[in-house]
Write an enzyme that holds these catalytic residues in place. Structure first.
Site, PDB file in Angstrom:
ATOM      1  N   HIS A  72       0.849  -1.197   0.000  1.00 35.26           N
ATOM      2  CA  HIS A  72       0.000   0.000   0.000  1.00 35.26           C
ATOM      3  C   HIS A  72       0.887   1.251   0.000  1.00 35.26           C
ATOM      4  O   HIS A  72       1.810   1.360   0.797  1.00 35.26           O
ATOM      5  CB  HIS A  72      -0.913   0.016   1.231  1.00 35.26           C
ATOM      6  N   TYR A 200      -9.264   5.498   7.223  1.00 33.98           N
ATOM      7  CA  TYR A 200      -9.446   5.867   8.626  1.00 33.98           C
ATOM      8  C   TYR A 200     -10.564   6.917   8.662  1.00 33.98           C
ATOM      9  O   TYR A 200     -10.423   7.988   8.058  1.00 33.98           O
ATOM     10  CB  TYR A 200      -8.155   6.453   9.201  1.00 33.98           C
ATOM     11  N   PRO A 292      -4.177   0.511  18.623  1.00 32.80           N
ATOM     12  CA  PRO A 292      -3.907   0.052  17.252  1.00 32.80           C
ATOM     13  C   PRO A 292      -4.019   1.135  16.179  1.00 32.80           C
ATOM     14  O   PRO A 292      -3.664   0.883  15.029  1.00 32.80           O
ATOM     15  CB  PRO A 292      -4.966  -1.037  17.014  1.00 32.80           C
ATOM     16  N   LYS A 296       1.155   0.145  15.046  1.00 31.85           N
ATOM     17  CA  LYS A 296       2.555   0.068  15.482  1.00 31.85           C
ATOM     18  C   LYS A 296       2.884  -1.153  16.354  1.00 31.85           C
ATOM     19  O   LYS A 296       4.061  -1.497  16.513  1.00 31.85           O
ATOM     20  CB  LYS A 296       2.931   1.327  16.267  1.00 31.85           C
ATOM     21  N   TYR A 383       3.996   6.669  10.128  1.00 28.61           N
ATOM     22  CA  TYR A 383       3.216   5.478   9.769  1.00 28.61           C
ATOM     23  C   TYR A 383       4.098   4.426   9.094  1.00 28.61           C
ATOM     24  O   TYR A 383       4.008   3.240   9.399  1.00 28.61           O
ATOM     25  CB  TYR A 383       2.048   5.876   8.858  1.00 28.61           C
TER      26      TYR A 383
HETATM   27  P1  FAD Z   1       1.497 -11.562  21.885  1.00 31.59           P
HETATM   28  O1  FAD Z   1       1.066 -11.635  20.457  1.00 31.59           O
HETATM   29  O2  FAD Z   1       0.531 -11.131  22.893  1.00 31.59           O
HETATM   30  O3  FAD Z   1       2.132 -12.948  22.268  1.00 31.59           O
HETATM   31  C1  FAD Z   1       2.423 -13.314  23.594  1.00 31.59           C
HETATM   32  C2  FAD Z   1       2.300 -14.814  23.739  1.00 31.59           C
HETATM   33  O4  FAD Z   1       2.684 -15.195  25.053  1.00 31.59           O
HETATM   34  C3  FAD Z   1       0.877 -15.312  23.552  1.00 31.59           C
HETATM   35  O5  FAD Z   1       0.834 -16.351  22.613  1.00 31.59           O
HETATM   36  C4  FAD Z   1       0.461 -15.753  24.945  1.00 31.59           C
HETATM   37  O6  FAD Z   1      -0.466 -16.826  24.914  1.00 31.59           O
HETATM   38  C5  FAD Z   1       1.796 -16.162  25.542  1.00 31.59           C
HETATM   39  N1  FAD Z   1       1.796 -16.125  27.008  1.00 31.59           N
HETATM   40  C6  FAD Z   1       1.210 -15.223  27.823  1.00 31.59           C
HETATM   41  N2  FAD Z   1       1.427 -15.522  29.108  1.00 31.59           N
HETATM   42  C7  FAD Z   1       2.172 -16.662  29.119  1.00 31.59           C
HETATM   43  C8  FAD Z   1       2.699 -17.467  30.147  1.00 31.59           C
HETATM   44  N3  FAD Z   1       2.490 -17.171  31.442  1.00 31.59           N
HETATM   45  N4  FAD Z   1       3.404 -18.562  29.804  1.00 31.59           N
HETATM   46  C9  FAD Z   1       3.616 -18.864  28.493  1.00 31.59           C
HETATM   47  N5  FAD Z   1       3.128 -18.139  27.472  1.00 31.59           N
HETATM   48  C10 FAD Z   1       2.409 -17.052  27.777  1.00 31.59           C
HETATM   49  N6  FAD Z   1      -1.521  -4.218  16.620  1.00 31.59           N
HETATM   50  C11 FAD Z   1      -1.641  -3.596  15.464  1.00 31.59           C
HETATM   51  O7  FAD Z   1      -0.621  -3.058  14.976  1.00 31.59           O
HETATM   52  N7  FAD Z   1      -2.861  -3.560  14.833  1.00 31.59           N
HETATM   53  C12 FAD Z   1      -3.988  -4.182  15.364  1.00 31.59           C
HETATM   54  O8  FAD Z   1      -5.061  -4.151  14.787  1.00 31.59           O
HETATM   55  C13 FAD Z   1      -3.890  -4.820  16.580  1.00 31.59           C
HETATM   56  N8  FAD Z   1      -4.961  -5.433  17.156  1.00 31.59           N
HETATM   57  C14 FAD Z   1      -4.818  -6.044  18.362  1.00 31.59           C
HETATM   58  C15 FAD Z   1      -5.920  -6.650  18.977  1.00 31.59           C
HETATM   59  C16 FAD Z   1      -5.795  -7.287  20.224  1.00 31.59           C
HETATM   60  C17 FAD Z   1      -6.997  -7.923  20.885  1.00 31.59           C
HETATM   61  C18 FAD Z   1      -4.529  -7.305  20.854  1.00 31.59           C
HETATM   62  C19 FAD Z   1      -4.370  -7.969  22.206  1.00 31.59           C
HETATM   63  C20 FAD Z   1      -3.446  -6.706  20.234  1.00 31.59           C
HETATM   64  C21 FAD Z   1      -3.565  -6.077  18.989  1.00 31.59           C
HETATM   65  N9  FAD Z   1      -2.475  -5.462  18.337  1.00 31.59           N
HETATM   66  C22 FAD Z   1      -2.625  -4.822  17.173  1.00 31.59           C
HETATM   67  C23 FAD Z   1      -1.167  -5.472  18.879  1.00 31.59           C
HETATM   68  C24 FAD Z   1      -0.311  -6.575  18.241  1.00 31.59           C
HETATM   69  O9  FAD Z   1      -1.106  -7.665  17.887  1.00 31.59           O
HETATM   70  C25 FAD Z   1       0.699  -6.922  19.291  1.00 31.59           C
HETATM   71  O10 FAD Z   1       1.525  -5.788  19.462  1.00 31.59           O
HETATM   72  C26 FAD Z   1       1.526  -8.158  18.945  1.00 31.59           C
HETATM   73  O11 FAD Z   1       0.726  -9.294  19.032  1.00 31.59           O
HETATM   74  C27 FAD Z   1       2.692  -8.261  19.917  1.00 31.59           C
HETATM   75  O12 FAD Z   1       3.296  -9.504  19.797  1.00 31.59           O
HETATM   76  P2  FAD Z   1       3.955 -10.203  21.051  1.00 31.59           P
HETATM   77  O13 FAD Z   1       4.553 -11.467  20.503  1.00 31.59           O
HETATM   78  O14 FAD Z   1       4.782  -9.246  21.785  1.00 31.59           O
HETATM   79  O15 FAD Z   1       2.751 -10.546  22.038  1.00 31.59           O
HETATM   80  C1  PHB Z   2      -5.779  -4.202  10.804  1.00 29.27           C
HETATM   81  O1  PHB Z   2      -5.809  -4.482   9.590  1.00 29.27           O
HETATM   82  O2  PHB Z   2      -6.125  -5.011  11.662  1.00 29.27           O
HETATM   83  C2  PHB Z   2      -5.326  -2.854  11.204  1.00 29.27           C
HETATM   84  C3  PHB Z   2      -4.789  -2.001  10.270  1.00 29.27           C
HETATM   85  C4  PHB Z   2      -4.387  -0.718  10.649  1.00 29.27           C
HETATM   86  C5  PHB Z   2      -4.538  -0.319  11.952  1.00 29.27           C
HETATM   87  C6  PHB Z   2      -5.052  -1.180  12.896  1.00 29.27           C
HETATM   88  C7  PHB Z   2      -5.465  -2.450  12.518  1.00 29.27           C
HETATM   89  O3  PHB Z   2      -4.173   0.941  12.309  1.00 29.27           O
END
Ligand code: FAD
Ligand code: PHB
Length: 388
Positions: A72, A200, A292, A296, A383
């Site tokens: 994009h 957006y 979100p 980022k 962005y």
């Molecule tokens: P996570 O993906 O949270 O992974 C952590 C892992 O650790 C999980 O699998 C969990 O099960 C595991 N874990 C937790 N506790 C324990 C334990 N005690 N023992 C063993 N394992 C454990 N970001 C965007 O940029 N756009 C979005 O649209 C967006 N939507 C989101 C929606 C939701 C509901 C959430 C929660 C986050 C969203 N984010 C979004 C943020 C993005 O998804 C996260 O920043 C990203 O997942 C971070 O990755 P991570 O591996 O640090 O953490």
């Molecule tokens: C998504 O596609 O889930 C998405 C994209 C842009 C955002 C947040 C979520 O800023």
């Protein structure tokens, strides 16, 4: 069992770290509380900065992303009935890649399985010990049997609700937090996206986002109240509410269909400092959360992991400089992303306590943004990740 690095959490941060370490010949095990299917079923982020794409290439897992991901070159911002394009490519020379977090996770899990690397899913009662010494340990239960792993380093990649940050003495960590007074209700559907790029939408009824996962799969969000529940929303209610918040052309062309996932995410900014405690290193959501709106969260997790992998590779080769500077290097970028995500959130949402003055100022800021090359460039640089 003994490994060099015990990684807690198999989200994108943990899996990517495992992959980068493996390619450098460092052995690691991943412990994950949930099942593989549960991790793959969580629909989350979708927008990748170029540095994240490059990192996935370096990790050897970029092939499908390049085949299926969508490039994009900009986004649209809609307010007051009109859509305005922010042309990232023209303003910064860079674009972003739309490729779902679930797909990245799947690619990394497949690479891990192909290399025969160890991941323990459904690891219960994971606990970390002695990370203030040179001999940390991790304990857990699997199928009712207690296990211990001796390691040199623990990587806390276990997300916001994980055990790693929670195990650090309160006096050793300082936190900063904002909880926003609304959430996002998200729907995934096998329908063509309403527009080739993301829209957006700032609307009197609340924010809405039109995103996608592919040319045939859409991801939409509407701002909802904090006490709302996804179960309360029928598909029809969701599509009606989304349509109301779009510009006339998008409302007309929106293709609706059955939802294949529907969930609510809270919006929060959170930073824990430092990100290193002796032999424990936090990465990704375990250390910080952003709303979100700026897309980022996943990109920050990837950049932490990039810095951490490099630091650990040097550490095991006898050079501790990278691990000593890990926290400071990451936090500078983290705070810039926190600021940008907070600013985007304030620019586009309806705040329950906003009066006429606040609403007018928000409109004036949007109006200024889309009329100013400098303001659009600032948004675009943040962005695409250039300014971070
Ligand atoms: P996570 O993906 O949270 O992974 C952590 C892992 O650790 C999980 O699998 C969990 O099960 C595991 N874990 C937790 N506790 C324990 C334990 N005690 N023992 C063993 N394992 C454990 N970001 C965007 O940029 N756009 C979005 O649209 C967006 N939507 C989101 C929606 C939701 C509901 C959430 C929660 C986050 C969203 N984010 C979004 C943020 C993005 O998804 C996260 O920043 C990203 O997942 C971070 O990755 P991570 O591996 O640090 O953490
Ligand atoms: C998504 O596609 O889930 C998405 C994209 C842009 C955002 C947040 C979520 O800023």
């Amino acid at each position: 069992m003994r490994v060099q690095v015990a990684i807690i959490g198999s989200g994108p941060a943990g899996l990517l770290l495992g992959q980068l370490l493996h390619r450098a010949g460092i052995d690691a095990v991943i412990l994950e509380r949930q099942s593989r299917e549960h991790v793959l079923g969580r629909v989350r982020a979708g927008v990748l900065e170029q540095v994240t794409v490059d990192l996935l290439d370096r990790a050897g897992v970029g092939e499908r992303m390049h085949r299926e991901g969508l490039i994009h070159d900009g986004i649209d911002i809609h307010f007051g009935g009109a859509r305005h394009r922010i042309d990232f490519r023209r303003l910064t020379g860079k674009g972003v890649t739309v490729y779902g977090q679930t797909e990245i996770t799947r690619d990394l899990m497949n690479a891990r399985a192909a290399a025969g690397l160890a991941t323990v899913y459904e690891a219960a009662d994971v606990a970390i010990h002695d990370f203030d010494t040179d001999h940390p340990r991790v304990t857990y239960r699997k199928d009712g049997v207690s296990e211990t792993i001796a390691c040199d380093v623990i990587a806390g990649c276990d997300g916001y609700h994980g055990v790693c940050r929670a195990s650090v003495p309160a006096a050793a960590v300082s936190t900063a937090e904002r909880i926003y007074p609304f959430g996002w209700l998200g729907v995934l559907s096998d329908t063509p996206p309403v527009s080739p790029e993301l829209i957006y939408n700032r609307h009197e009824r609340g924010f809405a986002l039109c995103s996608m996962r592919s040319r045939t799969r859409s991801r939409y969000y509407v701002q909802c109240s904090l006490d709302d529940s996804a179960e309360r929303w029928s598909d029809e209610m969701f599509w009606d509410e989304l349509r109301r918040r779009l510009d006339a052309k998008a409302a007309e062309t929106l293709v609706t269909g059955p939802s294949i996932e529907k969930s609510i995410a809270q919006l929060r900014s959170f930073v824990a400092e430092p990100m290193r405690f002796g032999r424990l290193f936090l990465a990704g959501d375990a250390a910080h959360i952003v709303p979100p709106t700026g897309a980022k969260g996943l990109n920050l997790a990837a950049s932490d992991v990039s810095v951490l992998a490099e630091a650990l590779i040097a550490f095991f080769a006898g050079d501790a400089h990278g691990v000593d500077t890990y926290s400071a290097r990451c936090l500078r970028r983290v705070w810039r992303a926190v600021r940008f995500s907070w600013w985007m959130t304030g620019l586009l949402h309806r705040f329950p306590d906003a009066d006429a003055f606040a609403h007018k100022v928000q409109t004036a800021e949007l109006d200024y943004l889309v009329g100013s090359e400098a303001a659009m460039t600032a948004l675009a640089e943040n962005y695409v990740g250039l300014a971070l």
